[in-house]
Scaffold this active site. Structure first.
Site, PDB file in Angstrom:
ATOM      1  N   HIS A  75      42.611  45.796  43.026  1.00  0.00           N
ATOM      2  CA  HIS A  75      43.310  45.109  42.416  1.00  0.00           C
ATOM      3  C   HIS A  75      44.553  44.500  43.088  1.00  0.00           C
ATOM      4  CE1 HIS A  75      41.640  46.911  39.281  1.00  0.00           C
ATOM      5  NE2 HIS A  75      42.374  46.398  37.636  1.00  0.00           N
ATOM      6  N   PRO A  76      44.317  42.824  42.903  1.00  0.00           N
ATOM      7  CA  PRO A  76      45.452  41.561  43.534  1.00  0.00           C
ATOM      8  C   PRO A  76      46.780  42.322  43.641  1.00  0.00           C
ATOM      9  CG  PRO A  76      44.507  40.743  41.729  1.00  0.00           C
ATOM     10  CD  PRO A  76      43.764  42.415  41.582  1.00  0.00           C
ATOM     11  N   SER A  92      41.095  37.713  36.869  1.00  0.00           N
ATOM     12  CA  SER A  92      42.606  38.247  37.083  1.00  0.00           C
ATOM     13  C   SER A  92      43.508  36.289  36.922  1.00  0.00           C
ATOM     14  CB  SER A  92      42.687  38.685  38.164  1.00  0.00           C
ATOM     15  OG  SER A  92      41.798  39.979  38.331  1.00  0.00           O
ATOM     16  N   ARG A  93      42.859  35.213  37.748  1.00  0.00           N
ATOM     17  CA  ARG A  93      43.490  34.321  37.074  1.00  0.00           C
ATOM     18  C   ARG A  93      43.926  33.380  35.578  1.00  0.00           C
ATOM     19  NH1 ARG A  93      40.503  31.706  39.739  1.00  0.00           N
ATOM     20  NH2 ARG A  93      38.553  31.119  38.035  1.00  0.00           N
ATOM     21  N   GLU A  95      44.265  36.160  32.932  1.00  0.00           N
ATOM     22  CA  GLU A  95      45.482  37.169  32.929  1.00  0.00           C
ATOM     23  C   GLU A  95      46.792  36.599  33.077  1.00  0.00           C
ATOM     24  OE1 GLU A  95      41.693  40.648  32.435  1.00  0.00           O
ATOM     25  OE2 GLU A  95      43.145  40.891  34.068  1.00  0.00           O
ATOM     26  N   GLN A  96      47.180  36.348  35.039  1.00  0.00           N
ATOM     27  CA  GLN A  96      47.704  36.462  35.031  1.00  0.00           C
ATOM     28  C   GLN A  96      48.213  35.133  34.719  1.00  0.00           C
ATOM     29  OE1 GLN A  96      49.122  36.586  40.055  1.00  0.00           O
ATOM     30  NE2 GLN A  96      47.189  38.508  39.846  1.00  0.00           N
ATOM     31  N   VAL A 128      49.810  47.785  39.714  1.00  0.00           N
ATOM     32  CA  VAL A 128      48.998  47.071  37.774  1.00  0.00           C
ATOM     33  C   VAL A 128      49.892  47.258  37.287  1.00  0.00           C
ATOM     34  CG1 VAL A 128      46.960  47.391  36.808  1.00  0.00           C
ATOM     35  CG2 VAL A 128      46.852  47.896  39.870  1.00  0.00           C
ATOM     36  N   ALA A 131      48.808  42.930  32.555  1.00  0.00           N
ATOM     37  CA  ALA A 131      49.571  41.508  32.322  1.00  0.00           C
ATOM     38  C   ALA A 131      49.778  40.357  31.437  1.00  0.00           C
ATOM     39  CB  ALA A 131      49.472  40.131  33.422  1.00  0.00           C
TER      40      ALA A 131
END
Length: 176
Positions: A75-76, A92-93, A95-96, A128, A131
């Site tokens: 995870h980032p 992820s993009r 979700e963030q 983690v 988000a």
């Protein structure tokens, strides 16, 4: 497949895919860890989306401690280097961005950077959290609070959060 993509696959189709097709279709559910989907494929057919999610969690529960930590490390950082460099997965993009992490003030950015550094130094993996279920203020609060956890407790919490992320990704990508 991507949560931000408009294509949705039907559960009935997932139930008859080859293991390779299943893995290629659902490998994104657990960040950069398609091996979780590959291990869950044998549990088909799934009666519903919850059964699919449970099978993926069961595959995860059957892993070694090293594999679970590798999943966490896949995870980032939130609002971290990968986000700045545009290197996040599409999921992820999205979700963030939903959590507002793409619109941080300079002070919020500094706070995220400092907490990411402290968290990584303490635990050896990124923070983690699901988000999509929290805004940036709640994420910052959780980061600060969870710094006080033991490493074992934090691994457990990260796996819970990864499960929540996975559930939402499945709901986005698979039609009942």
């Amino acid at each position: 497949m991507s949560v931000v993509a408009s294509a949705v696959v039907r559960l009935s189709d997932i139930n008859v895919m080859s293991e390779a097709e299943f893995t290629a279709t659902l490998g994104f559910v657990f960040e950069n860890s398609p091996w979780v989907a590959a291990r869950a494929a044998a549990a088909r057919p799934f009666a519903d989306l919850e059964a699919l999610h449970r099978a993926m969690l069961a595959a995860l529960a059957a892993t070694t401690a090293e594999e679970r930590e590798a999943l966490i490390r896949a995870h980032p950082e939130l609002a971290g280097k990968a986000a700045i460099a545009g290197e996040l997965t599409a999921e992820s993009r999205s979700e963030q961005a939903r959590a507002g992490l793409d619109r941080l003030t300079p002070d919020e950015f500094t706070r995220f950077h400092d907490l990411n550094a402290a968290y990584g130094a303490r635990f050896g993996f990124p923070f983690v959290i699901c988000a999509r279920l929290a805004g940036k203020a709640a994420i910052l609060e959780a980061m600060a609070r969870r710094l006080g956890n033991s490493r074992e407790a934090e691994i457990g919490e990260a796996i819970i959060q990864i499960g929540l992320i996975g559930r939402l990704r499945i709901q986005d990508a698979v039609a009942p």
